[in-house]
Design a protein around this motif. Structure first.
Motif: not given
Length: 531
Positions: A231-235, A182-201
């Protein structure tokens, strides 16, 4: 003066401290504190309810001068208005936050300020207990005290977002640092890595990382930026079976990283001459395209696999820049949706670089985010416009708005997220009213009750198992972050109390306005008519 009454206490600009009866709205003058003093808290000690004032050395320009004059905390008896004990000279340069706790039979005060330290005081004697707690290298924004495993724990958050904790009775220095996602996050999204859902920040300091929600203290760094992530700069995208994360930064680059290898995928897409402002991806004709909105009012289109621009840029004609971008397929053709500072939404044929119809009007603020989806086979776009708190849904086939806006939020809203739930296409939004809301896009009706938080919600992203991951900020005061990370929960409780106090203050102000208006109307009604 104040006996068995529920009151709220505040200080005026010249130090006058008053109590407001929350039931009948009457004010009672209590005492006169030094000029510029502010009420910073209250506590029960020695059988008395004490009001604490501070901020006597406050800087009207909020300069973070650690060498400024020391601040002072004073305790006052709420019932008599008399000072209690000796003033506490807080060696902070400027006091920013306080909390109180009962420990070892004493009432203790915990303070934080511009000198990056946390200090503990005996409130009745005015004595500082042990040396200051150190470890932070930025001014302290908030402190909270709670109990963990039957022991009192001090938690302090600095302006860089780092949270540190100390066991109060052990007087540990340095503290346990919690530097969660949560530290000073500008953008985030969830992704799947090796079958696990993780958060990219992506953070305002330019760093990018992956977080496993099961182990949120451990970050997996990804290639970052020399300046803040937008902000919102992730895809996300997939090329040749490889899952990729794209991030746009204020350094003018769009960086691409493999989610499994956590290594750079090819060279960055260089947009420094046009300054990226928005980012999206779309699959068209078997190719993954990267869409980069720019400050010059164009949209640059890249073939991700070849890492080359495809054809000319799309000139939108708005020199104030593209604020939001999204894409979908309409009748099999890739279609672009853009948002602008002039409060309009526009639709484009991506292949021909041609506008489809006139600009779409309805928002009352600059359009900042676009999310696309299919609703019963119809391509739609959901747009949000910051302080215009009502998302709008547009039919990309007809170019018309689908019904009324999505009403519910009362303040600024952030990124919309679109997902499916029980075969329904739903939109999820978070806002400064500290709620997360969901709508069925087919019926445009709200789903269930709003999820309420003690923080502003600045972005949301759906996750499987009907959960939502969000980026949170405090509702009041400087930007802060909300986390559900072990000892970070200690701050949550204190923040919730602050949130309730803020809501109570707003209700009091509204009550005063209504009372004044009522008195005015009553006077007008009782006034005789002019001849």
């Amino acid at each position: 003066m104040i006996v068995d009454r529920l009151v709220a206490v505040d200080a005026g600009p010249f130090g006058e401290v008053r109590a407001l009866d929350v039931f009948d709205g009457t004010f009672t003058g209590l005492f006169k504190a030094p000029q510029d003093a502010r009420v910073v808290g209250s506590v029960e000690a020695g059988g008395k309810v004490l009001v604490l004032t501070g901020h006597e050395a406050r800087d009207r320009h909020w300069n973070t001068d650690r060498q400024g004059p020391d601040d002072t905390i004073r305790a006052w008896d709420l019932s008599t208005g008399e000072p209690v004990g000796e003033p506490l000279t807080v060696a902070h340069g400027r006091l920013t936050t306080v909390a109180t706790v009962r420990a070892d039979g004493r009432t203790l005060l915990v303070s934080g300020g511009w000198d990056d330290t946390v200090r503990v005081w005996d409130l009745l004697t005015g004595m500082q207990l042990t040396d200051a707690y150190t470890g932070h290298d930025q001014p302290i924004r908030e402190v909270a005290v709670t109990t963990l495993d039957t022991r009192p724990v001090v938690a302090a958050r600095a302006s860089d977002g780092t949270l540190r904790t100390w066991h109060l009775t052990e007087h540990r220095h340095g503290g346990d640092a919690v530097d969660g996602p949560g530290r000073e996050i500008a953008s985030l999204t969830t992704v799947t890595v090796r079958g696990r859902r993780v958060v990219a920040t992506g953070r305002y300091d330019g760093t990018v990382a992956l977080w496993d929600l099961a182990r949120p203290r451990t970050a997996q760094p990804l290639p970052g930026h020399a300046d803040a992530v937008l902000a919102g700069g992730m895809a996300t995208a997939t090329v040749d079976g490889r899952a990729l994360l794209l991030t746009a930064g204020r350094d003018g680059l769009v960086r691409i990283a493999g989610l499994e290898t956590r290594q750079t995928f090819g060279a960055p897409l260089d947009c420094r001459d046009t300054e990226p402002t928005a980012l999206a991806t779309v699959v068209a004709d078997g190719r993954t395209l990267v869409l980069v909105g720019t400050r010059t009012g164009t949209v640059r289109i890249w073939d991700l696999a070849a890492q080359q621009e495809t054809g000319p840029t799309l000139a939108t004609g708005d020199n104030r820049g593209v604020r939001a971008v999204g894409a979908n397929l309409v009748d099999g053709r890739p279609t672009l949706v853009t948002g602008y500072a002039d409060r309009t939404v526009r639709i484009w044929d991506l292949a021909d670089r041609a506008s489809l119809g006139r600009p779409l009007h309805g928002h009352t603020r600059a359009v900042e985010r676009v999310a696309t989806a299919l609703v019963d086979g119809t391509p739609v776009a959901v747009t949000t416009a910051g302080y215009d708190p009502h998302p709008r849904v547009w039919d990309l086939t007809t170019g018309l708005e689908r019904g009324e806006p999505l009403y519910g939020h009362r303040r600024r809203i952030a990124d919309p997220a679109v997902t499916t739930l029980d075969d329904r296409t739903i939109a999820v939004t978070g806002g400064d009213d500290a709620t997360v809301r969901a709508w069925d896009l087919r019926t445009r009706t709200r789903i269930g009750q709003a999820l309420r938080f003690p923080y502003r919600v600045h972005s949301v992203t759906p996750r499987r198992r009907r959960r939502t991951v969000g980026r949170l900020r405090r509702r009041t005061g400087p930007a802060a972050t909300g986390r559900s990370l072990g000892s970070a929960q200690l701050v949550h409780e204190a923040a919730e109390i602050k949130w309730l106090k803020t809501e109570n203050a707003e209700l009091r102000r509204a009550n005063e306005i209504l009372k004044a208006a009522s008195a005015c109307f009553a006077a007008e009604l009782g006034r005789p008519l002019d001849p």
